[in-house]
Structures are given as structure tokens and as C-alpha cells.
Design a protein around this motif. Structure first.
Motif, PDB file in Angstrom:
ATOM      1  N   ILE A 266       5.424  -0.642  -6.748  1.00  0.00           N
ATOM      2  CA  ILE A 266       4.286  -0.916  -5.866  1.00  0.00           C
ATOM      3  C   ILE A 266       4.282  -2.390  -5.496  1.00  0.00           C
ATOM      4  O   ILE A 266       4.722  -3.241  -6.266  1.00  0.00           O
ATOM      5  N   ARG A 267       3.830  -2.687  -4.291  1.00  0.00           N
ATOM      6  CA  ARG A 267       3.721  -4.085  -3.857  1.00  0.00           C
ATOM      7  C   ARG A 267       2.258  -4.433  -3.692  1.00  0.00           C
ATOM      8  O   ARG A 267       1.418  -3.540  -3.542  1.00  0.00           O
TER       9      ARG A 267
ATOM     10  N   GLN B  66      -0.639  -2.653  -1.217  1.00  0.00           N
ATOM     11  CA  GLN B  66      -0.415  -1.221  -0.991  1.00  0.00           C
ATOM     12  C   GLN B  66      -1.397  -0.443  -1.852  1.00  0.00           C
ATOM     13  O   GLN B  66      -1.728  -0.892  -2.944  1.00  0.00           O
TER      14      GLN B  66
ATOM     15  N   ALA C 295      -6.469  -3.373   0.820  1.00  0.00           N
ATOM     16  CA  ALA C 295      -5.471  -2.329   0.594  1.00  0.00           C
ATOM     17  C   ALA C 295      -6.149  -0.985   0.349  1.00  0.00           C
ATOM     18  O   ALA C 295      -5.683   0.054   0.815  1.00  0.00           O
TER      19      ALA C 295
ATOM     20  N   GLY D  34      -6.921   0.362   3.541  1.00  0.00           N
ATOM     21  CA  GLY D  34      -5.769   0.506   4.433  1.00  0.00           C
ATOM     22  C   GLY D  34      -5.851  -0.414   5.634  1.00  0.00           C
ATOM     23  O   GLY D  34      -5.321  -0.128   6.688  1.00  0.00           O
TER      24      GLY D  34
ATOM     25  N   HIS E 250       2.485 -12.453   1.033  1.00  0.00           N
ATOM     26  CA  HIS E 250       1.488 -11.637   1.712  1.00  0.00           C
ATOM     27  C   HIS E 250       0.803 -12.572   2.690  1.00  0.00           C
ATOM     28  O   HIS E 250       0.834 -13.792   2.519  1.00  0.00           O
TER      29      HIS E 250
ATOM     30  N   ALA F  23      -5.160  -0.242  -5.993  1.00  0.00           N
ATOM     31  CA  ALA F  23      -4.423  -1.265  -5.245  1.00  0.00           C
ATOM     32  C   ALA F  23      -4.665  -2.600  -5.935  1.00  0.00           C
ATOM     33  O   ALA F  23      -5.601  -2.739  -6.721  1.00  0.00           O
TER      34      ALA F  23
END
Ligand code: SF4
Lengths: 255, 515
Positions: B9-10, B13, B236, B239, B387, B448
Motif C-alpha cells: 500500500i502507498r 491509497q 484518501a 478518494g 506525495h 488509509a
């Protein structure tokens, strides 16, 4: 050595002329909020909803408690009538908790300490700072008064290491349960007569941490407070202004 | 590729909670250690109550050079007999980096990490359901450090020095216990928890402004860094992504925060070794950087600037140009003083060889931020897990190798230079876009996280939603959670008079640790 002298020359003299010269604060600086209850439509309470710390109430007219306020703009953004706005006025410190609750009128700023106290402490005030559940911002902006830019000691005010050498305590933080005993212990170690200064929304009311089970909502009810300095954190100027009012170096009033 | 049994996972996300691999509790430690063998760094380890008798543990490993994190979970439950406390084999037994995190889990939920080498309270509070912690039930009337079992060195001429929680200066509370032989420190134990305010629970406050301000006040001198990680996590969950313009303003604020703190700390290091000219100038210059932040958002610490969905204050073209010019001036003033500082042999002599940690020790402890980079560890969230604006503008990682006070000072000096260059460039070309878009609905049953390279190192906020898409849990980690142990270790074998410089070179957060 030469390099030291050269740098000294470049750095120049940097101490603020306050309180003789009044400082210019940037446009976006948020000082004392101003209320205009005449603009409020009946039954509107959007600012009450918006406020993160329930600083605003409308019973008996629009009121804002500076001791709870985080200067966050939520109420200003929420109000459709523009009934609340910020001024550039950095003078916010008061002597009494009740004075922090402002309505339409003016803010009753802090008074000089009593004559008796002033005779003993007024010309050389030594303070022990106690950080009791803060985020560290109030502590940093108190500490900054010791830098060359502010040079607090020129007013005869000094922060000292031992409470036994102090004339009072300056408290920051919401008073975490885990600092309660140490705060009381430090206060007890200060010789009488002694004063208490509460700096920041946390120390006055718990601030953002109000009603967390791990804090005691500030010093109110724990120690007798002589000076309240609101803000989250207060600007160093607000803290200095409060301290100077307490020792009688500034007395003029807000308009 | 991950090693199986992990979800890759980043930051930024959202992951379905059901996709996070769940392991058996007795194999959890071995699984995490296998992740370490693949090169993972322990970025986070925490618990979350999912039912009356079940605590779910989450382990996050960072694979920094591969720009990814991996996460897995395990459930620990009460035993069949009512008294049997939930337990699992300890990770710290083999990986010291987990020590504070496992103490936190034990303290919050009464979970026993079996075989933890030194299990003791972390912040001094009751467990969430009142069950006893492994060291016994919480007694609210007992003051910390109280009758706490300090590690003691016995022997002739060995003496103990105890300081705090109220220290000499205007600083946060903590208790330090030194075991000394003459001047030499044989062991330092640090007891914290005095600043515990219950911040994490308030991150779920229904008033969105309140929870965002709590995120900003986890560590007041890293308001922007924490707010950034917090916003990234919430965005995140929804979204959503902020505009490039908002991301750029966040980047400006983050680097101004770094500048203020690095410059201030370098000045404080000079105070501690009595080089007063630089200490005075840097103390003032720190204020200049804070005042630039004040100019942007009306608060010297950047309060109310970042909010989930963007930023609340724009930097109009004209002010950007004014700020750029002020920064040009500040750059030459700052660098001149830093050149002066680093040219003084009397200053350097007090920094070199003091409080050194090796790269291997840094890895074992799990150090982050300048303290880690000073030991030769190449890790910096801005480069490793970019980011926002850091996806487009790169700041090179500053590393040193000696791991001592000198190296920590040099890393900060380099970072001051690089942040200034970054800012001067960024303010020259500010991208377009709206600065704020309200977040939409949060996705249900997801997790997230956001990470940010605060000036102390990696801050991490992890957020969970429930089936209704409501925020169900927030976890905030300050870099100090990793680094306090490093400070204690760095003091071994030093003179007790080296403590101030050593402490300042780390300058860790009490509030951030204690939350
Ligand atoms: S500015 Fe003060 S009164 Fe207004 S919403 Fe924020 S905390 Fe409440």
C-alpha cells in the motif's frame, strides 16, 4: 574573530521598540474578534454549530469566550451576515476569567497587580514556567520573549529554573492528569506572595483538548489565576502585552 | 513484490479492510521479522479494539527505496478462562524498534507481548476497558515516576541523577534518570507520559474543525507536518486529491516549518556550547521564518492552514513574490551565520564524537528523520514516498555518517540550504487550481494513511472507516515515538554534561510522543 565581527555588523540591532513603538502585524493576523449582534437574525445559531470549542453562545445576546476561542475562523466563515470579524488587535490579556467573555462592548484588559503585590514583585518579576499538557506552541512563543528580538529582561521580567527563586508560575497546557501533581508541587514551592499566569486556550479552558478524560480543562479551579492570556497559541506580543499590564508598564485601554 | 501475507500500500491509497492479510497471533512476530529480513523498516505497530474481547494489531513495514509500505494484521483475544489476558509473542524480543509500540498496545488494551524484554508503562493511563495492564491495574493516585522500577547500576561511586518532570528551561515535562560513574553516564532512562492529553480519541470529534485542530496540536512545533499526514489520510478515505496549487502551498508551509525549527535548534545548540553570537542571531532568524507562516495564514505555527480537501489560505502572486524576496534576504543572513557557526573549532569540538549512534543501531532502534540520516540511513518521506508537491519537485536527501551531534547538526544545516532552494523555486512558479474542495463521502470499511517528513522525521496518520463510511479510528504517530530510545542510547558512555547538546541535537517531542 573578524568573521564574528562582520556577522555582527550584518545582523544589526533587532530588538523591537515595543511598547513605545507599536508593531505592524500582517494583514492575516487574527487578533481580538469583534461581534455585531445587531446583524444576527432571530434564532440563527450557525456560529454556535461551527465553533469547535463551544466558545459562542447566544443567550443574553451574542457572546464569545476568548478563553475557549482557538482563533480558527470557523464562525466567521459560517456566519452569513458577517456578524463576527477579526480585528488586528493583539491585546487580549485580562485579569478576570469573566472578562474574557465578550459581547458587543469593549474588552476589559488586564489591570496592574494589587499595590501590595506590586510593591514586592512589580519591578523584578521572576517566573517559573510549567508546561502541563500543552502541544509546546505556547511554551515556544513564551520562550521567544527571551530572544534578542524581544529581550524580555529589559522589563525586569525573567524566567528562572527553580520555583524557589520565583515570584509566580506561568502555566501552559490543558493540565494533563499526569502533570497535576507536578504543577501543584511547583506552585507550592514558590514563596508567597505568588502569582499565576495562564497562557493559551489550553491553560484557560482546556483548548482543543477540553473535556478529554485525560485533562483537567486548564488551571481554572486548580490555582488562583492573576492573568489570562488567550490564543492558540497567543502571539508573543499578546503575551508580552499581558505581562507588561500585570506589572503596570502598560495601562491604556482597548477602544 | 511483497513476501506474501502482506498488503502492499502507498500513502494516499485506501485499502479494503478485508484485503489486509490476517495472521495467527502466535506467528505474527515471526512474520514481521521475516519482513524485516527482506529490508522492511518498522513504521508503525498499533492495536485497535474490534470487539469486547478482540484487539486487532496492525504492523506497517516501510520499504523506503521501493516507495511502498506493507501492512498485515493479527487478532489477539482473551483466553478461554475469563482471567486469561490477550497475548501474543513479542516482536521487541528480537527487534528493539518495536519496544515503545508494544508498550503502547499493552497499556491501551491490556494485551501481553510475551517475552518483551522490558515491559513498562509508556504514558500512564488506564486501559480502554479498565482491564489490568501486564504490569498491573492503573492507579490514578500514583504520580509518575513514583515508585517506578528504574534500571539501576550498583557499585562504589555509582550515583543517580534524577531530573524532571519540571526542567530548568521553558520546555516540556519528562523525567530523566541517569546512572553515573563520576561524570560518565552508564545508563539513561527516560520516563514520559506527562503530556498525555488523549488526543487520538479527539481526532474522531464530530466537529471537523475541532478534529483538524487536534491533529495540528499533537506536536505544536510540527503542526503542518501532522496536519499534512492527517489530511492525506482523510483525503484518501474520500478518494479525493487536492489541486496542485493547494499541494504547493502545503509544501511551502512544510518547508517553512522545517526552516524555523532547524534554524532555532542550531541556535540552541550554540547556546548549549556557549557560542552566543550565533545563538542570538539564529534565535531571531527562527522568528523570521515563523513570521512568514504568520503572513500566509495568520498564525506563526500554521494553524488553520491545512484542512482535508486543501488549504484555507491562498498565496496570491504578489505575496508569493514578496515572500520570495524576503527569503532571498533570509537565505544570505542565515547561511552567513551558519558558516560562522560551523567554522568555530570550539563549537565543533563540542559536537564531534558526542552521542554517536552507528547505522546498525539506528536501524535496530528504527530511527527516523535527521537523527537517522545523520547515521547514514537514507530515508526521507519526501523522496521515498513522495506525495503532493514532492511528486514534482525533489529535495535531495541529506546524509552524514558519523551519527553524532556533529552529524545531526550538519544534516540540519544541509536541510536548511535545500529547503531554501526548494522554496525559492516553488514560490517562483505557483501552479493553478482551486485551493479547497470539500471532501465527499468517505468509503465504507477502508483504511488509509498519510506520512509526512516533519522536521523531526516521519509522522504517520492512519484512518479507518466503519460499514457506514464513518470515521471509526484514527492513529497518530509522531517521529519521536521512534527516536526517544535513540537519545537514551546515544548518552551511554558520554559525560552527563554532554546531555544538553545531545538532547538538543535530537530535540524530540514530548507532546507528540504522549499524544
Ligand atoms: S474563531 Fe473562536 S469562536 Fe470562532 S469558531 Fe473558531 S474557536 Fe469558535
Amino acid at each position: 574573530m573578524l568573521q564574528i565581527l562582520k556577522t555582527r555588523l550584518h545582523q544589526g540591532h533587532r530588538t523591537t521598540g515595543f511598547p513605545v513603538q507599536l508593531p505592524v502585524l500582517p494583514e492575516r493576523y487574527r487578533g481580538r474578534p469583534q461581534l455585531d449582534a445587531a446583524k444576527c437574525p432571530d434564532g440563527c445559531g450557525v456560529c454556535i454549530e461551527a465553533c469547535p470549542t463551544q466558545a459562542i453562545s447566544t443567550d443574553g445576546g451574542l457572546k464569545l469566550d476568548l478563553g475557549k476561542c482557538l482563533f480558527c475562523t470557523a464562525c466567521v466563515d459560517a456566519c452569513p451576515e458577517g456578524a463576527i470579524r477579526y480585528t488586528q488587535d493583539y491585546r487580549l490579556a485580562t485579569s478576570r476569567r469573566t472578562d474574557l467573555v465578550i459581547g458587543n462592548g469593549e474588552l476589559r484588559l488586564a489591570q496592574r497587580m494589587s499595590d501590595e503585590l506590586h510593591r514586592i514583585l512589580g519591578r523584578a518579576l521572576r517566573l517559573r514556567e510549567v508546561c502541563a499538557g500543552s502541544c509546546n506552541a505556547c511554551d515556544l512563543d513564551t520562550n521567544v520573549l527571551n530572544t534578542v528580538g524581544w529581550d524580555l529582561s529589559r522589563f525586569g521580567i525573567q524566567f528562572v529554573a527553580s520555583p524557589r527563586h520565583a515570584d509566580g508560575v506561568l502555566v501552559t497546557g490543558a493540565v494533563s492528569r499526569n502533570m497535576h501533581a507536578a504543577l501543584l508541587g511547583t506552585y507550592e514551592a514558590v514563596p508567597k506572595p505568588r502569582i499565576v499566569i495562564a497562557v493559551g486556550a489550553c491553560a484557560i479552558s482546556g483548548g482543543p483538548f477540553r473535556d478529554s478524560p485525560d485533562v483537567l480543562n486548564g488551571v481554572e479551579g486548580i490555582l488562583p489565576v492573576d492573568l489570562y492570556v488567550p490564543g492558540c497559541p497567543p502571539h508573543p506580543l499578546t503575551i508580552l502585552d499581558g505581562l507588561l499590564r500585570l506589572i503596570g508598564r502598560i495601562h491604556e485601554h482597548a477602544t | 513484490m511483497n513476501g506474501g501475507g502482506w498488503l502492499t500500500i502507498r500513502q494516499g491509497q485506501a485499502a479494503d479492510l478485508s484485503k489486509i492479510p490476517a495472521l495467527a497471533a502466535d506467528g505474527f512476530a515471526d512474520h514481521v521479522l521475516a519482513g524485516r529480513a527482506r529490508g522492511g523498516r518498522l513504521a508503525n505497530l498499533f492495536g485497535r479494539r474490534v470487539s469486547a474481547d478482540t484487539i486487532r494489531l496492525y504492523a506497517f513495514l516501510a520499504f523506503d527505496s521501493a516507495s511502498r509500505f506493507e501492512v498485515c494484521t493479527t487478532d489477539v483475544r482473551r483466553g478461554p478462562e475469563a482471567q486469561a489476558a490477550p497475548a501474543y509473542p513479542s516482536i521487541s524480543a528480537q527487534w528493539p524498534a518495536a519496544q515503545a509500540f508494544e508498550r503502547e498496545i499493552a497499556e491501551q488494551f491490556g494485551v501481553h507481548p510475551l517475552g518483551h524484554p522490558w515491559l513498562k508503562p509508556l504514558r500512564y493511563h488506564a486501559t480502554d476497558d479498565g482491564s489490568p495492564a501486564p504490569w498491573g491495574p492503573f492507579d490514578p493516585n500514583r504520580a509518575i515516576p513514583g515508585d517506578y522500577p528504574f534500571y539501576r547500576v550498583e557499585g562504589e561511586e555509582v550515583h543517580e541523577v534524577a531530573v524532571g518532570p519540571v526542567h530548568a528551561g521553558i520546555i516540556e515535562p519528562g523525567h530523566f534518570r541517569f546512572q553515573c560513574h563520576g561524570e560518565e553516564v552508564l545508563h539513561l532512562e527516560i520516563v514520559l507520559g506527562y503530556q498525555h492529553r488523549g488526543a487520538e480519541r479527539l481526532l474522531l470529534h464530530p466537529n471537523a474543525t475541532r478534529s483538524a485542530i487536534v491533529a495540528e496540536t499533537i506536536a505544536g512545533d510540527a503542526s503542518i507536518g501532522h496536519a499534512l499526514a492527517y489530511c492525506t489520510a482523510l483525503e484518501a478515505l474520500a478518494g479525493s486529491r487536492v489541486s496542485l496549487r493547494a499541494a504547493a502551498i502545503r509544501g511551502v508551509a512544510l518547508e517553512l516549518e522545517r526552516l524555523a525549527n532547524h534554524v532555532g535548534d542550531l541556535g540552541a545548540l550554540c547556546t548549549d556550547v556557549a557560542f552566543l553570537p550565533a545563538s542570538a542571531y539564529l534565535g531571531r532568524l527562527r522568528g523570521e521564518y515563523l513570521n512568514l507562516t504568520l503572513e500566509i495564514c495568520g498564525n506563526r505555527f500554521g494553524r488553520n492552514l491545512l484542512r482535508p480537501g486543501g488549504v484555507c489560505f491562498d498565496i496570491p502572486l504578489a505575496s508569493a513574490e514578496r515572500m520570495r524576496q524576503r527569503l532571498e534576504g533570509l537565505r544570505s543572513e542565515t547561511l552567513e551565520v551558519l558558516d560562522l557557526m560551523f567554522a568555530q573549532s570550539s563549537v565543533l569540538a563540542r559536537f564531534e564524537g558526542v552521542g554517536a549512534l552507528s547505522e546498525q543501531q539506528a536501524d535496530e532502534i528504527g530511527l527516523v528523520g535527521p537523527a537517522a540520516r545523520a547515521c547514514g540511513c537514507r530515508r526521507d518521506v519526501r523522496c521515498d514516498h513522495p506525495h503532493g508537491v514532492f511528486q514534482f519537485s525533489h529535495i535531495p536527501i541529506a546524509v552524514e555518517t558519523t551519527g553524532d551531534v556533529y552529524a545531526r547538526a550538519v544534516v540540519r544545516w544541509l536541510e536548511v540550504q535545500r529547503s531554501l532552494e526548494f522554496l525559492l523555486e516553488l514560490l517562483g512558479n505557483k501552479p493553478g487550481g482551486t485551493i479547497f474542495e470539500p471532501l465527499g463521502e468517505l468509503k465504507p470499511n477502508v483504511m488509509a494513511f498519510g506520512v509526512a517528513e516533519t522536521w523531526r522525521g516521519e509522522a504517520m496518520h492512519v484512518a479507518f472507516t466503519d460499514a457506514a463510511g464513518k470515521l471509526a479510528c484514527m492513529k497518530a504517530k509522531d517521529p519521536s515515538m521512534h527516536n526517544w530510545f535513540g537519545l537514551a542510547r546515544a548518552l551511554r558512555g558520554m559525560a552527563i554534561s554532554d546531555f544538553p547538546v545531545c538532547n538538543k541535537s535530537f530535540n524530540l517531542s514530548y507532546a507528540g510522543h504522549d499524544v
